[in-house]
Design a protein around this motif. Sequence first.
Motif, PDB file in Angstrom:
ATOM      1  N   GLY A  24       0.868  -1.059   0.018  1.00  0.00           N
ATOM      2  CA  GLY A  24      -0.115   0.055   0.117  1.00  0.00           C
ATOM      3  C   GLY A  24       0.881   1.219  -0.012  1.00  0.00           C
ATOM      4  O   GLY A  24       0.490   2.112  -0.581  1.00  0.00           O
ATOM      5  N   LEU A  25       1.933   1.289   0.747  1.00  0.00           N
ATOM      6  CA  LEU A  25       2.865   2.271   0.901  1.00  0.00           C
ATOM      7  C   LEU A  25       3.424   2.586  -0.552  1.00  0.00           C
ATOM      8  O   LEU A  25       3.639   3.865  -1.223  1.00  0.00           O
ATOM      9  N   ALA A  26       4.033   1.398  -1.337  1.00  0.00           N
ATOM     10  CA  ALA A  26       4.428   1.702  -2.594  1.00  0.00           C
ATOM     11  C   ALA A  26       3.459   2.189  -3.773  1.00  0.00           C
ATOM     12  O   ALA A  26       3.606   3.187  -4.501  1.00  0.00           O
ATOM     13  N   ARG A  27       2.209   1.846  -3.476  1.00  0.00           N
ATOM     14  CA  ARG A  27       1.188   2.408  -4.363  1.00  0.00           C
ATOM     15  C   ARG A  27       0.742   3.622  -4.035  1.00  0.00           C
ATOM     16  O   ARG A  27       0.494   4.355  -4.982  1.00  0.00           O
ATOM     17  N   ARG A  28       0.773   4.085  -2.593  1.00  0.00           N
ATOM     18  CA  ARG A  28       0.438   5.559  -2.593  1.00  0.00           C
ATOM     19  C   ARG A  28       1.753   6.174  -3.154  1.00  0.00           C
ATOM     20  O   ARG A  28       1.360   7.497  -3.531  1.00  0.00           O
ATOM     21  N   ALA A  29       2.890   5.802  -3.180  1.00  0.00           N
ATOM     22  CA  ALA A  29       3.922   6.641  -3.691  1.00  0.00           C
ATOM     23  C   ALA A  29       3.890   6.651  -5.417  1.00  0.00           C
ATOM     24  O   ALA A  29       4.929   7.010  -5.699  1.00  0.00           O
ATOM     25  N   GLY A  30       3.151   5.891  -6.028  1.00  0.00           N
ATOM     26  CA  GLY A  30       3.100   5.820  -7.368  1.00  0.00           C
ATOM     27  C   GLY A  30       4.285   4.879  -7.756  1.00  0.00           C
ATOM     28  O   GLY A  30       4.401   4.837  -8.963  1.00  0.00           O
ATOM     29  N   THR A  53      17.140   5.638  -3.845  1.00  0.00           N
ATOM     30  CA  THR A  53      16.872   7.174  -3.322  1.00  0.00           C
ATOM     31  C   THR A  53      15.664   7.596  -3.856  1.00  0.00           C
ATOM     32  O   THR A  53      14.746   8.427  -3.283  1.00  0.00           O
ATOM     33  N   GLU A  54      15.332   7.470  -5.048  1.00  0.00           N
ATOM     34  CA  GLU A  54      14.293   8.026  -5.883  1.00  0.00           C
ATOM     35  C   GLU A  54      12.832   7.521  -5.123  1.00  0.00           C
ATOM     36  O   GLU A  54      12.083   8.093  -5.044  1.00  0.00           O
ATOM     37  N   SER A  55      13.007   6.008  -5.097  1.00  0.00           N
ATOM     38  CA  SER A  55      11.843   5.173  -4.385  1.00  0.00           C
ATOM     39  C   SER A  55      11.429   6.304  -2.911  1.00  0.00           C
ATOM     40  O   SER A  55      10.396   6.511  -2.567  1.00  0.00           O
ATOM     41  N   ILE A  56      12.615   6.177  -2.114  1.00  0.00           N
ATOM     42  CA  ILE A  56      12.221   6.948  -0.689  1.00  0.00           C
ATOM     43  C   ILE A  56      11.867   8.106  -0.846  1.00  0.00           C
ATOM     44  O   ILE A  56      10.946   8.525  -0.198  1.00  0.00           O
ATOM     45  N   ALA A  57      12.529   9.010  -2.056  1.00  0.00           N
ATOM     46  CA  ALA A  57      11.923  10.385  -1.966  1.00  0.00           C
ATOM     47  C   ALA A  57      10.413  10.327  -2.282  1.00  0.00           C
ATOM     48  O   ALA A  57       9.762  11.239  -1.731  1.00  0.00           O
ATOM     49  N   LYS A  58      10.102   9.458  -3.148  1.00  0.00           N
ATOM     50  CA  LYS A  58       8.366   9.351  -3.522  1.00  0.00           C
ATOM     51  C   LYS A  58       7.808   9.065  -2.333  1.00  0.00           C
ATOM     52  O   LYS A  58       7.012   9.522  -2.105  1.00  0.00           O
ATOM     53  N   VAL A  59       8.256   8.098  -1.697  1.00  0.00           N
ATOM     54  CA  VAL A  59       7.342   7.890  -0.178  1.00  0.00           C
ATOM     55  C   VAL A  59       7.318   9.001   0.638  1.00  0.00           C
ATOM     56  O   VAL A  59       6.421   9.138   1.215  1.00  0.00           O
ATOM     57  N   LEU A  60       8.575   9.621   0.972  1.00  0.00           N
ATOM     58  CA  LEU A  60       8.435  10.733   1.936  1.00  0.00           C
ATOM     59  C   LEU A  60       7.564  11.934   1.302  1.00  0.00           C
ATOM     60  O   LEU A  60       6.707  12.377   2.008  1.00  0.00           O
ATOM     61  N   ASP A  61       7.452  12.099  -0.068  1.00  0.00           N
ATOM     62  CA  ASP A  61       6.669  12.958  -0.570  1.00  0.00           C
ATOM     63  C   ASP A  61       5.166  12.596  -0.197  1.00  0.00           C
ATOM     64  O   ASP A  61       4.203  13.500  -0.217  1.00  0.00           O
ATOM     65  N   ALA A  62       4.755  11.242  -0.635  1.00  0.00           N
ATOM     66  CA  ALA A  62       3.324  10.855  -0.623  1.00  0.00           C
ATOM     67  C   ALA A  62       2.897  10.767   0.858  1.00  0.00           C
ATOM     68  O   ALA A  62       1.902  10.866   0.931  1.00  0.00           O
ATOM     69  N   THR A  63       3.908  10.649   1.798  1.00  0.00           N
ATOM     70  CA  THR A  63       3.173  10.426   3.259  1.00  0.00           C
ATOM     71  C   THR A  63       3.425  11.721   4.143  1.00  0.00           C
ATOM     72  O   THR A  63       2.844  12.012   5.113  1.00  0.00           O
TER      73      THR A  63
END
Length: 221
Positions: A24-30, A53-63
């Motif tokens: 679900g976290l991955a999905r929220r981050a696109g 690092t791109e995935s982590i950045a997307k997760v931080l932005d999404a949450t």
Amino acid sequence: MLSHDQIWEALDRLAERHDLTPSGLARRAGLDPTSFNKSKRLSADGRLRWPSTESIAKVLDATGASMEQFMAFMRTDAGSSGPREGAFPQQGGSIPLLGFAQAGAGGFFDDGGFPAGQGWDVVEFPAAPARKAGVYALEVQGESMMPLYRDGDVLIVEPGAQVRRNDRVVVRTNEGEVMAKVLLRQSPRSIELMSLNPEHPNRTLELSDVAWIARIIWASQ
């Protein structure tokens, strides 16, 4: 040095904080829903796979989480439940809570933007208030901060903290207007703010018109 287990544990704990599975976290981050699955953390030949690092950045932005908060989810070792040395401690503490609409009224803040007066509620925040003196919570009301913040979300802000470009901030004007924006630029005379909702215009304010500015350090979503 950060370990493979620490990085993945931080992602797992961030997902739990938002009532999400790793998928679900991955999905929220696109991202691909399987990106954070435990089966993907080792290759077929046993080599360690790390999140990019791109995935982590997307997760931080999404949450809405900061890197400081992400780092705080890491434990010193796989068997320890305590916080990392110097990390934001994950333990309970009551802090003042106020609605955004009330934040524009007088009597709730002192000249430095710290909580003052009566009428505040309280909310439990998973950090020790002694480590972040003066932090308080604002409850989002309405849809002006969509899609990042929704009605009912709680923003934890730290008054008096140094703010930098691209920080998410809460600003209160001398006229009592309160807004959550992204700080684009700050000069000795003015600040430029980007709206979280694309339907609302960006703002440029003279510093003489700003009562206070506080950095958003955490958001419930």
